[in-house]
Design a protein around this motif. Structure first.
Motif, mmCIF file in Angstrom:
data_model
loop_
_atom_site.group_PDB
_atom_site.id
_atom_site.type_symbol
_atom_site.label_atom_id
_atom_site.label_comp_id
_atom_site.label_asym_id
_atom_site.label_seq_id
_atom_site.Cartn_x
_atom_site.Cartn_y
_atom_site.Cartn_z
ATOM 1 N N LEU A 135 9.904 65.489 -22.472
ATOM 2 C CA LEU A 135 9.745 64.245 -23.237
ATOM 3 C C LEU A 135 9.594 64.471 -24.736
ATOM 4 N N ASN A 169 9.742 66.785 -28.564
ATOM 5 C CA ASN A 169 10.549 67.688 -29.384
ATOM 6 C C ASN A 169 9.669 68.660 -30.162
ATOM 7 N N ASP A 227 5.509 62.801 -30.028
ATOM 8 C CA ASP A 227 6.836 62.571 -29.455
ATOM 9 C C ASP A 227 6.743 62.193 -27.984
ATOM 10 N N SER A 259 7.722 58.463 -26.606
ATOM 11 C CA SER A 259 8.918 58.299 -25.779
ATOM 12 C C SER A 259 8.780 57.073 -24.881
ATOM 13 N N ARG A 260 7.545 56.665 -24.611
ATOM 14 C CA ARG A 260 7.304 55.457 -23.826
ATOM 15 C C ARG A 260 6.795 54.312 -24.697
ATOM 16 N N PRO A 263 7.001 53.601 -28.424
ATOM 17 C CA PRO A 263 7.474 53.974 -29.765
ATOM 18 C C PRO A 263 6.960 53.034 -30.849
ATOM 19 N N VAL A 278 10.928 56.757 -18.622
ATOM 20 C CA VAL A 278 10.134 57.943 -18.965
ATOM 21 C C VAL A 278 9.911 58.818 -17.734
ATOM 22 N N LYS A 284 13.080 60.790 -16.905
ATOM 23 C CA LYS A 284 13.305 61.863 -17.882
ATOM 24 C C LYS A 284 12.272 62.972 -17.733
ATOM 25 N N ASP A 294 18.010 61.250 -19.459
ATOM 26 C CA ASP A 294 17.581 60.112 -20.265
ATOM 27 C C ASP A 294 18.418 58.890 -19.889
ATOM 28 N N LYS A 304 17.997 55.847 -21.107
ATOM 29 C CA LYS A 304 17.720 54.812 -22.103
ATOM 30 C C LYS A 304 18.911 53.896 -22.301
#
Length: 514
Positions: A98, A100, A105, A109-110, A112, A499, A502, A508, A510
């Motif tokens: 999840l 970087n 991050d 990811s869930r 933002p 999420v 992933k 992903d 998305k």
């Protein structure tokens, strides 16, 4: 000034500066500076994780606590080691997939949002500074003992050096300093443990029998209750140690320095074996210290017990071995502080500067410069705090850091990854409750409020030295009830599905969900 000690310390400084010079040439982009471009193998990263995790508290504090408090000191080590099971089974792979560069991050990811970026950055900065203070305290005590330089000057010099390593070398320098530290640490402590065992004819039973003559605790040395006479204190401490590692930013960002989840698993298994072996060695050294040096001499030399390992080396091998073990301790501090500074730097320059201030629109050069300034400020703040905490056991300070991590970061991480109904408001409330509770109980407890030499010379308002058993549930309950009171099922379920897939597969979805 002892020339042997000086040459050993000079050698460590020169070697780490050489590594930093090499690493500076490799750290031209944000990806290289923050996570070494994911170039480490699982075994290399495992050694680096062990180097990051075996701090001054482990090398100096644990050995000293075993020597002074017996059985309770070894329980510290058990808590540190068991904590990696939580990371391995529940946290490691989802975090790798999840994120970087930072824990921000992972959460964003869930969820933002700017608010979550701010909260995760503040948490990472706070935890890094709290953890850095005991490393600098231990470094100051070492330099004062061995080079006859006063504590204030020692802390200022070492704080400056640590900052230089990260400013110019980034994660490449940090990782290789930690790998070298692990090799030197394990070799040196294993050698010292062999010398201790040889003194007792390789008979562990004889060693444990003679321990009782070196300590006023007698038979009680091998019984619980020497460090904390209240079972609730001990339970609270170990709850924080076991859960805290899964919320430490400087450990979790190391999961981004490898290519895939297979290397993540290999990293953690390697680190666990190294850490487990080290704590067995630490037990032998703690028993050897109280037997060969004696309880009274350890207390006279340093009431906190932080210098037990160097003193034991001096007893067994004179100035040369003592200087070697002290240099290992110094390398330990270099490696851990470097990891902490890079963690705090990433939290600000990536989460705050890049995502919030610049909204993702800035050059690599400006982002790296922001990271370098952050490293300088974090190093300065930690150094100033370390100047006022000279007379406290470094293991205690680290355990308090684990409480903060377990009560703030861990609930949000677990619920983000595994709870379908979790939402952003719940995450914010959980973070605020966990941070607020852990810091409030810390400030009101006997570590800060103490009529005999505390920062606040008054009777403590909160009775427990380790408030984890209260603060950690507050963090989880804050996240839980915050979610239930502000639930939006459709929004929560949609973000969770993406999420969750992933986190457990790396796919992903998305674009599909939109």
């Amino acid at each position: 000034m002892n020339l042997t000690y000086f040459l050993f310390f000079l050698c460590i400084i020169v070697c780490t500066l050489i590594i930093t010079y090499w690493a500076a040439k490799q750290s031209k982009t944000a990806n290289q500076f923050y996570v070494a471009a994911g170039s480490l193998t699982g075994i290399q990263n495992g050694m680096a994780i062990a180097g990051d995790y075996i701090s001054a508290a482990s090398f100096l504090g644990i050995i000293g606590t075993i020597a002074i408090s017996g059985f309770d000191g070894f329980l510290y080590a058990i808590g540190f080691l068991v904590s990696y099971l939580i990371v391995l089974f529940f946290i490691a792979e989802p975090v790798h997939r999840l994120g970087n560069y930072s824990l921000g991050d992972v959460i964003c990811s869930r969820f933002p949002s700017i608010r979550m970026r701010w909260l995760m950055a503040i948490s990472a900065l706070l935890i890094s500074i709290l953890y850095m203070i005991p490393q600098l305290v231990a470094a100051g005590l070492l330099i004062r003992l061995l080079l006859d330089i006063n504590y204030t000057t020692s802390v200022l010099v070492i704080g400056s050096l640590m900052t230089v390593y990260v400013v110019f070398g980034g994660m490449f320098a940090t990782s290789w300093v930690q790998i070298v530290k692990t090799i030197v640490l394990m070799s040196g402590t294993f050698l010292l443990a062999l010398i201790v065992l040889a003194r007792f004819g390789w008979d562990i039973a004889e060693l444990t029998a003679q321990v009782k003559t070196g300590t006023p605790l007698g038979e009680q040395f091998f019984q619980p209750g020497n460090l904390y006479d209240q079972p609730l204190e001990s339970l609270s401490l170990h709850l924080a140690l076991i859960l805290g590692t899964a919320g430490l930013p400087h450990i979790l960002i190391r999961l981004f320095t490898v290519r895939n989840v297979r290397e993540v698993r290999r990293s953690l298994l390697t680190a666990s074996w190294i850490i487990g072996l080290f704590y067995i060695i630490a037990l032998v050294l703690g028993l050897g210290a109280v037997t060969l040096i004696g309880y009274n001499q350890l207390i006279d030399a340093d009431p906190t017990g932080n210098l037990a390992a160097p003193l034991l080396a001096g007893k067994l091998g004179g100035d040369f071995l003592m200087a070697f073990i002290a240099a290992i301790a110094f390398t330990t501090i270099v490696a851990v502080v470097s990891g902490l500074v890079i963690s705090a730097t990433t939290a600000f320059s990536h989460d705050v500067y890049y995502h919030i201030i610049k909204k993702g629109q800035t050059t690599e050069k400006r982002q790296l410069r922001a990271a370098q300034w952050t490293a300088f400020v974090v190093g300065l703040i930690s150094t100033l705090f370390a100047l006022g905490l000279q007379h406290i056991n470094v293991t205690l300070l680290v355990s308090l850091t684990f409480i903060v991590a377990a009560s703030s970061n861990l609930p949000v991480l677990l619920f983000t990854i595994y709870w379908r109904r979790f939402n952003e408001i719940g995450a914010i409330i959980g973070m605020v409750c966990g941070l607020g509770a852990s810091l409030t109980f810390l400030l009101l407890g006997p570590n800060i409020m103490d009529p005999d030499g505390g920062w606040i010379p008054r009777e403590p308002l909160f009775p427990m030295a380790n408030p984890g058993i209260v603060a950690i549930p507050i963090g989880f309950l804050g996240a839980y009830f915050g979610t239930l009171l502000t639930e939006n099922p459709r929004e929560s379920h949609q973000s969770f599905r993406r999420v969750y897939i992933k986190a457990h597969t790396g796919i992903d979805t998305k674009e599909d969900s939109s």
